[in-house]
Design an enzyme around this catalytic site. Structure first.
Site, short mmCIF file in Angstrom:
data_model
loop_
_atom_site.label_atom_id
_atom_site.label_comp_id
_atom_site.label_asym_id
_atom_site.label_seq_id
_atom_site.Cartn_x
_atom_site.Cartn_y
_atom_site.Cartn_z
N GLU A 129 0.83 -1.21 0.00
CA GLU A 129 0.00 0.00 0.00
C GLU A 129 0.86 1.25 0.00
O GLU A 129 2.03 1.23 0.38
CB GLU A 129 -0.95 0.02 1.20
CG GLU A 129 -0.34 -0.38 2.53
CD GLU A 129 0.73 0.55 3.05
OE1 GLU A 129 0.59 1.77 2.91
OE2 GLU A 129 1.72 0.04 3.61
N GLU B 187 4.42 -0.46 1.36
CA GLU B 187 4.60 -0.73 -0.07
C GLU B 187 4.51 -2.20 -0.42
O GLU B 187 4.37 -2.56 -1.59
CB GLU B 187 5.96 -0.19 -0.58
CG GLU B 187 6.16 1.31 -0.41
CD GLU B 187 7.51 1.77 -0.94
OE1 GLU B 187 8.28 0.93 -1.48
OE2 GLU B 187 7.81 2.97 -0.80
#
Length: 352
Positions: free
Chosen positions: A176, A319
């Site tokens: 994310e 991430e």
């Protein structure tokens, strides 16, 4: 709840535990003392059960990094402004982010999913366009998303998982990007797991003590403001979540519905996983929690879930970085299971 989502939830089956004895027998037959590969053996067992095979395959790996902005960023809860979200997405698309480096190292494909970034990106081969809305609303003033928007974001994740399954993927990972998303994730954990806000609120991108206290007060205000809309997991996700968290929730549900294990990244991805677990009690059988985040509260959350993450590296980047690292551990476990010699095949006694 929409019929589409209900259909997905209804298709999630518990793993076939009848395979457990055969998988364990094979692990015990490998040319080593029983149990000597520790958690690698546990990982192999869980992967085999999740995939429904005593001869599990792990070749194609993919990570989905969901990106979205959060209206609650306007409350000053992050050390960085909301403009950083699209900047980091561009960095990923250009191959320069940590997730790019680690995904390449792990041999995993990376797709960046714009599910709610307050920016219009040009076409790019690694960009998936699924924007539900340009940023969530400020949850401290009302619901972050409508229930319909939340359902749409969840179904984006579901369809991406099913698409990956059709494309032959064996293992998925979550990632994310979204400024202020630790604020939303913390609020979700507090409500969905009944945990005190103070004990699980961390520094996110590196805020100081004053900002931390402010962040705690904003989360409490958001929960109180939305108190009347927190009776179900879906309403809670809509009120306090974000588009990327909802997308991760959907990816996990969709993957479980087709029997693909998912490696959950850190603090934010765990919020999507908790939402998915609250929607389907079978989901946990398909989840690997990749690492123990450095974010305050993650250890409390993992203990509450009875989960033991694979790695503990003090990561707090997000991430999908921890998830792709853990993918390699899982792959190693499956290679051990499938490629290591056995006592029976070698015609050697375990006790010689």
């Amino acid at each position: 709840m929409c019929d589409q989502l209900q259909s997905v939830l209804g298709s999630i089956e518990p793993v076939d535990n009848s395979l457990r004895n055969d998988v364990q027998a094979h692990l015990d037959d490998l040319t080593k003392p029983k149990g000597s590969l520790g958690r690698l053996e546990e990982v192999a067992m869980k992967y085999a059960l999740a995939t429904g095979s005593d001869s599990p395959v792990l070749k194609k790996k993919k990570v989905f990094c969901f990106a979205a902005d959060h209206g609650v960023a306007a409350e000053g809860v992050s050390a960085f402004p909301a403009e950083v979200t699209p900047q980091m997405v561009y960095n990923m698309l250009n191959g320069g982010a940590a997730i790019n480096v680690l995904a390449r190292h792990a041999g995993a494909e990376l797709d960046v999913v714009d599910i709610g970034v307050d920016h219009d990106f040009p076409d790019h081969p690694f960009l998936r366009r699924h924007k539900v809305r340009k940023a969530s609303a400020n949850m401290a003033e009302g619901a972050a998303m409508t229930v319909d928007e939340t359902l749409k974001a969840v179904m984006v994740g579901v369809e991406l998982a099913k698409e990956a399954f059709a494309d032959g993927c064996h293992l998925l990972a979550t990632g994310e990007m979204g400024i202020a998303n630790t604020t939303s994730a913390t609020a979700l954990f507090a409500v969905l797991l009944d945990l005190p806000v103070e004990s699980i609120t961390g520094r996110g991108t590196g805020i100081d003590d004053t900002m931390l206290q402010h962040k705690i007060s904003v989360i409490k205000r958001a929960i109180e403001t939305n108190r009347g809309s927190l009776s179900t997991p879906l309403e809670t996700l809509a009120s306090l979540g974000g588009f990327e968290i909802a997308g991760i929730c959907g990816l996990i549900l969709g993957a479980a519905s087709v029997g693909i294990p998912v490696v959950v990244d850190g603090f934010i991805s765990s919020a999507g996983a908790v939402a998915a677990m609250k929607l389907s009690c079978q989901v946990n059988d398909y989840l690997f929690f990749s690492h123990l985040s450095n974010e305050q509260g993650h250890k409390i959350i993992m203990k509450k879930l009875g989960a033991r993450p694979i790695l503990d590296l003090d990561l707090r980047l997000g991430e999908g970085t921890g998830a792709v690292l853990a993918m390699q551990v899982i792959e190693g476990a499956i290679k051990i299971y499938g490629e290591m010699a056995t006592f029976s095949a070698a015609n050697v006694s375990e006790h010689q």
